[in-house]
Design a protein around this motif. Sequence first.
Motif, PDB file in Angstrom:
ATOM      1  N   THR A   1      81.674  77.250  21.073  1.00 31.46           N
ATOM      2  CA  THR A   1      80.308  77.101  20.578  1.00 31.46           C
ATOM      3  C   THR A   1      80.276  76.246  19.311  1.00 31.46           C
ATOM      4  O   THR A   1      81.288  76.096  18.626  1.00 31.46           O
ATOM      5  CB  THR A   1      79.697  78.479  20.252  1.00 31.46           C
ATOM      6  N   ASP A   2      79.110  75.713  19.003  1.00 35.28           N
ATOM      7  CA  ASP A   2      78.938  74.939  17.769  1.00 35.28           C
ATOM      8  C   ASP A   2      79.298  75.772  16.546  1.00 35.28           C
ATOM      9  O   ASP A   2      79.880  75.266  15.588  1.00 35.28           O
ATOM     10  CB  ASP A   2      77.488  74.463  17.633  1.00 35.28           C
ATOM     11  N   GLU A   3      78.945  77.055  16.592  1.00 31.90           N
ATOM     12  CA  GLU A   3      79.201  77.920  15.455  1.00 31.90           C
ATOM     13  C   GLU A   3      80.701  78.046  15.194  1.00 31.90           C
ATOM     14  O   GLU A   3      81.159  77.932  14.066  1.00 31.90           O
ATOM     15  CB  GLU A   3      78.571  79.299  15.667  1.00 31.90           C
TER      16      GLU A   3
ATOM     17  N   ALA B   1      82.182  74.823  13.724  1.00 33.21           N
ATOM     18  CA  ALA B   1      81.943  74.658  12.288  1.00 33.21           C
ATOM     19  C   ALA B   1      82.908  75.508  11.471  1.00 33.21           C
ATOM     20  O   ALA B   1      83.479  75.027  10.482  1.00 33.21           O
ATOM     21  CB  ALA B   1      80.497  75.021  11.949  1.00 33.21           C
TER      22      ALA B   1
ATOM     23  N   ALA C   1      77.685  79.761  10.525  1.00 33.50           N
ATOM     24  CA  ALA C   1      77.353  78.451  11.075  1.00 33.50           C
ATOM     25  C   ALA C   1      75.900  78.378  11.524  1.00 33.50           C
ATOM     26  O   ALA C   1      75.392  79.290  12.177  1.00 33.50           O
ATOM     27  CB  ALA C   1      78.274  78.130  12.251  1.00 33.50           C
ATOM     28  N   ALA C   2      75.251  77.284  11.145  1.00 29.97           N
ATOM     29  CA  ALA C   2      73.901  76.983  11.619  1.00 29.97           C
ATOM     30  C   ALA C   2      73.983  76.014  12.797  1.00 29.97           C
ATOM     31  O   ALA C   2      73.164  76.056  13.709  1.00 29.97           O
ATOM     32  CB  ALA C   2      73.055  76.389  10.500  1.00 29.97           C
ATOM     33  N   ASP C   3      74.983  75.128  12.756  1.00 30.15           N
ATOM     34  CA  ASP C   3      75.279  74.199  13.845  1.00 30.15           C
ATOM     35  C   ASP C   3      76.708  73.715  13.652  1.00 30.15           C
ATOM     36  O   ASP C   3      77.434  74.253  12.828  1.00 30.15           O
ATOM     37  CB  ASP C   3      74.261  73.046  13.907  1.00 30.15           C
ATOM     38  N   SER C   4      77.131  72.693  14.372  1.00 27.85           N
ATOM     39  CA  SER C   4      78.535  72.265  14.329  1.00 27.85           C
ATOM     40  C   SER C   4      78.922  71.590  13.018  1.00 27.85           C
ATOM     41  O   SER C   4      80.109  71.420  12.741  1.00 27.85           O
ATOM     42  CB  SER C   4      78.852  71.333  15.501  1.00 27.85           C
ATOM     43  N   ASP C   5      77.957  71.227  12.169  1.00 25.65           N
ATOM     44  CA  ASP C   5      78.232  70.546  10.900  1.00 25.65           C
ATOM     45  C   ASP C   5      77.763  71.316   9.666  1.00 25.65           C
ATOM     46  O   ASP C   5      77.977  70.857   8.549  1.00 25.65           O
ATOM     47  CB  ASP C   5      77.537  69.171  10.875  1.00 25.65           C
ATOM     48  N   THR C   6      77.111  72.458   9.862  1.00 18.85           N
ATOM     49  CA  THR C   6      76.458  73.131   8.742  1.00 18.85           C
ATOM     50  C   THR C   6      76.698  74.631   8.761  1.00 18.85           C
ATOM     51  O   THR C   6      76.593  75.263   9.805  1.00 18.85           O
ATOM     52  CB  THR C   6      74.932  72.875   8.787  1.00 18.85           C
TER      53      THR C   6
ATOM     54  N   HIS D   1      77.657  71.447   4.156  1.00 18.65           N
ATOM     55  CA  HIS D   1      77.635  70.405   5.188  1.00 18.65           C
ATOM     56  C   HIS D   1      79.035  69.809   5.320  1.00 18.65           C
ATOM     57  O   HIS D   1      79.598  69.313   4.344  1.00 18.65           O
ATOM     58  CB  HIS D   1      76.616  69.318   4.835  1.00 18.65           C
TER      59      HIS D   1
END
Length: 155
Positions: free
Chosen positions: A2-4, A7, A103-108, A127
Motif C-alpha cells: 500500500t501507499d501507506e 511511505a 502515512a497520508a500517501d506514498s510521499d507524505t 514530505h
Amino acid sequence: MTDELTAIIRLQTLLPQVTRFAFTAEAGARSRTGWSGHGQGSVQAVANGDEIRFHESGHFTLAGQQPVAMRNLYCWRLQPERVALAHERRGRDAAVALFDLVAADSDTLVSEYHHQCAADAYSARLHLLPDGFDLAWRILGPRKDETLHYHYRLA
C-alpha cells in the motif's frame, strides 16, 4: 504494497542517512513571540534497533540577531504502521513524546494527533524526497502562531 507502507518504508530507509538540516521559523499574524529566523547544522544519525536518534548541532539566527549555537536530540521510533517522534533534549529519561507520524500517501506522513504542550498544540507534516525529507511543524496557542520548515538532507 500500500501507499501507506511505502511511505513508512521510505522514511525508515532515509532516516539513518541524514547528515544535515536547515530550517526557517516564521511567526504568523497571531504570534506574540515574534519567533522568526533560520538555522542550519549537522545531524549524526545513530541507529539502535527500531530507534534512530538525530543528534543535531548547528546555529540559529533570530531575525536581526547574531547566530547562537543550538543542539537538539530527536528519537524516531520505527513501528510497522507509524513512526513515533520524541524530543530527548533533556535526556532519554526525560523524553517528550511529540506525536506519531502516519502515512497520508506514498510521499507524505502527518501527525496522527497534535501534541499538547500546556496551551500550545503542535502538529507536523513530513514530505519525502529523493535526497531526504521536509518536516513542517505548526504551533498554535494563545501566544503562538509559528511554522517551522525543516529540510533534512542526505550526504
